[in-house]
Design an enzyme around this catalytic site. Sequence first.
Site, mmCIF file in Angstrom:
data_model
loop_
_atom_site.group_PDB
_atom_site.id
_atom_site.type_symbol
_atom_site.label_atom_id
_atom_site.label_comp_id
_atom_site.label_asym_id
_atom_site.label_seq_id
_atom_site.Cartn_x
_atom_site.Cartn_y
_atom_site.Cartn_z
ATOM 1 N N PHE A 1 84.848 55.673 35.374
ATOM 2 C CA PHE A 1 86.123 55.379 34.711
ATOM 3 C C PHE A 1 85.995 55.844 33.266
ATOM 4 O O PHE A 1 85.103 55.376 32.543
ATOM 5 C CB PHE A 1 86.474 53.890 34.741
ATOM 6 C CG PHE A 1 87.864 53.614 34.191
ATOM 7 C CD1 PHE A 1 88.078 53.600 32.817
ATOM 8 C CD2 PHE A 1 88.936 53.430 35.035
ATOM 9 C CE1 PHE A 1 89.342 53.394 32.310
ATOM 10 C CE2 PHE A 1 90.220 53.227 34.519
ATOM 11 C CZ PHE A 1 90.411 53.195 33.151
ATOM 12 N N ASP B 1 79.542 57.997 27.734
ATOM 13 C CA ASP B 1 80.699 57.151 27.474
ATOM 14 C C ASP B 1 80.234 55.693 27.372
ATOM 15 O O ASP B 1 79.978 55.051 28.390
ATOM 16 C CB ASP B 1 81.709 57.325 28.611
ATOM 17 C CG ASP B 1 82.920 56.428 28.449
ATOM 18 O OD1 ASP B 1 83.911 56.635 29.170
ATOM 19 O OD2 ASP B 1 82.894 55.504 27.598
ATOM 20 N N LYS C 1 86.446 49.381 22.456
ATOM 21 C CA LYS C 1 86.319 47.956 22.856
ATOM 22 C C LYS C 1 85.634 47.102 21.778
ATOM 23 O O LYS C 1 86.242 46.830 20.741
ATOM 24 C CB LYS C 1 85.603 47.869 24.207
ATOM 25 C CG LYS C 1 86.495 48.355 25.365
ATOM 26 C CD LYS C 1 85.845 48.182 26.702
ATOM 27 C CE LYS C 1 86.670 48.763 27.810
ATOM 28 N NZ LYS C 1 87.799 47.934 28.232
ATOM 29 N N THR D 1 97.792 61.609 13.801
ATOM 30 C CA THR D 1 98.287 61.007 12.559
ATOM 31 C C THR D 1 97.255 60.072 11.943
ATOM 32 O O THR D 1 96.928 60.157 10.767
ATOM 33 C CB THR D 1 99.582 60.218 12.834
ATOM 34 O OG1 THR D 1 100.532 61.108 13.391
ATOM 35 C CG2 THR D 1 100.114 59.582 11.557
HETATM 36 C C1 PSZ Z 1 83.749 53.323 30.295
HETATM 37 C C2 PSZ Z 1 85.174 53.384 29.821
HETATM 38 N N1 PSZ Z 1 85.627 54.524 29.245
HETATM 39 C C3 PSZ Z 1 86.906 54.617 28.797
HETATM 40 C C4 PSZ Z 1 87.790 53.565 28.927
HETATM 41 C C5 PSZ Z 1 89.222 53.707 28.388
HETATM 42 O O1 PSZ Z 1 89.370 52.901 27.269
HETATM 43 P P1 PSZ Z 1 90.827 52.417 26.855
HETATM 44 O O2 PSZ Z 1 91.677 53.660 26.774
HETATM 45 O O3 PSZ Z 1 91.293 51.455 27.924
HETATM 46 O O4 PSZ Z 1 90.628 51.775 25.509
HETATM 47 C C6 PSZ Z 1 87.364 52.355 29.502
HETATM 48 C C7 PSZ Z 1 88.358 51.232 29.619
HETATM 49 N N2 PSZ Z 1 88.034 50.137 30.444
HETATM 50 C C8 PSZ Z 1 88.988 49.585 31.214
HETATM 51 C C9 PSZ Z 1 88.803 48.437 31.869
HETATM 52 S S1 PSZ Z 1 90.133 48.029 32.827
HETATM 53 C C10 PSZ Z 1 90.965 49.420 32.376
HETATM 54 C C11 PSZ Z 1 92.287 49.775 32.920
HETATM 55 O O5 PSZ Z 1 92.879 50.726 32.359
HETATM 56 O O6 PSZ Z 1 92.684 49.160 33.921
HETATM 57 C C12 PSZ Z 1 90.240 50.152 31.469
HETATM 58 C C13 PSZ Z 1 86.031 52.260 29.968
HETATM 59 O O7 PSZ Z 1 85.568 51.129 30.541
#
Ligand code: PSZ
Length: 404
Positions: free
Chosen positions: A122, A232, A263, A287
């Site tokens: 992910f 990541d 996070k 921006t």
């Molecule tokens: C390893 C890793 N890389 C990138 C991301 C994306 O981060 P955000 O864009 O959500 O801040 C995440 C985001 N985690 C996440 C947990 S639940 C979720 C969702 O969109 O359902 C997203 C991550 O765990």
Amino acid sequence: MQISSMPLGYNHPAMLEALGDPVNQKIIANRPALGVFPGKDWPNRLKDVLLKKEFAPPGLSHITTMMCGSCSNENAFKNIFIWYAEKQRQRAPFTKEEIESCMINQIPGSPRYSIMSFKGSFHGRTLGVLSTTHSKYIHKMDIPAFDWPIASFPEYKYPLEENVRENKHEDKRCLAEVEELFEKYKNEKKIPVAGVIIEPIQAEGGDNHASPEFFQELQRVTRKHGAALLIDEVQTGGGPTGKMWCHEHFNLDTPPDVMTFSKKMQMGGYYHLEDLKPKLSYRVFNTWMGDPGKVILLEAIIKTIKKENLLDRVTRVGDYVLKHLMDMQKEHSATISAVRGRGTFIAFNCASPEMRDNIIKKLATRGIQTGGCGSQAVRLRPALTFTERHADIFLDALRSVLRK
Ligand SMILES: Cc1ncc(COP(=O)(O)O)c(CNc2csc(C(=O)O)c2)c1O
């Protein structure tokens, strides 16, 4: 806690005190367009907080700040593609054909490069990174995707100490697949791999772990094929594994080329090698390009991590929880298995997805917030301030749920 984005729990005094400072209030109230109006103090803020030696990922001295995990990975991909293209161009100027073709999304100006990712990963839900996210179909359905290579992430047998040979073989199987994909996408598909993105622990995909040896060899193979390694750490970074950055557990030969975060850091961004910094300005831009207000919060977090020895606490309390979960696993082997984790970044599998969902629901009725990941894993993502006292509350609740 808040999808692993709360490092100190709610209303920590250090955070509230920082927000009470009138100087900080003015910084928060006047958010700058950092790409063009960074303010004279911004370089020092980066040096004093994000690039502080004891905190930044070892060996990475450059940083690009962003807003969230997805946009950090998206823009890190752009750094990687620009770096890769500059290597092919060998410092020649852009040709007329490149300039005209990129305006209509055609080669050579819009090159057919790719980013290799792994099954179960992910990396975000925005358009580019979504082609490297493979955890749930609902994230991807109806959205166009790039034909980029997807390798297998090791699937280990537990307990690890009883399956050393099988798991070593699994590492080799997956690394052989990575090699094959590099060759296939270069020679057959003509979509050369410019970068490889991987989580140190696949979180959304099910808290899937791989050995330090796997990551060391992955870095060697990636370098051999002239691609960049992007680790990541959006979910694993900021301390939950007992080190600021999970990949520090892997003793890699050299730093990764790029490492993304978000996070628990309260803001997004990525550390990178100098080579990965575009030679021309404005090539990676938006921006805000980050947020000095969030650096105020992060500074308070870093000071607290140091002052309260929170990384040692995460390691100590994580070992405590793992020990008790291993005991529970023996007593309830028909229900839970594959207890695993680094620090308090812990998970276990349930016998079925339904059982997993049921355990999460029952824990919630006892005031315990856990999460599901993958098809049948339960994951813990407590704040770094989690102590044995909190752990006992969780463990007692889980024992009572398992006894039902
Ligand atoms: C390893 C890793 N890389 C990138 C991301 C994306 O981060 P955000 O864009 O959500 O801040 C995440 C985001 N985690 C996440 C947990 S639940 C979720 C969702 O969109 O359902 C997203 C991550 O765990």
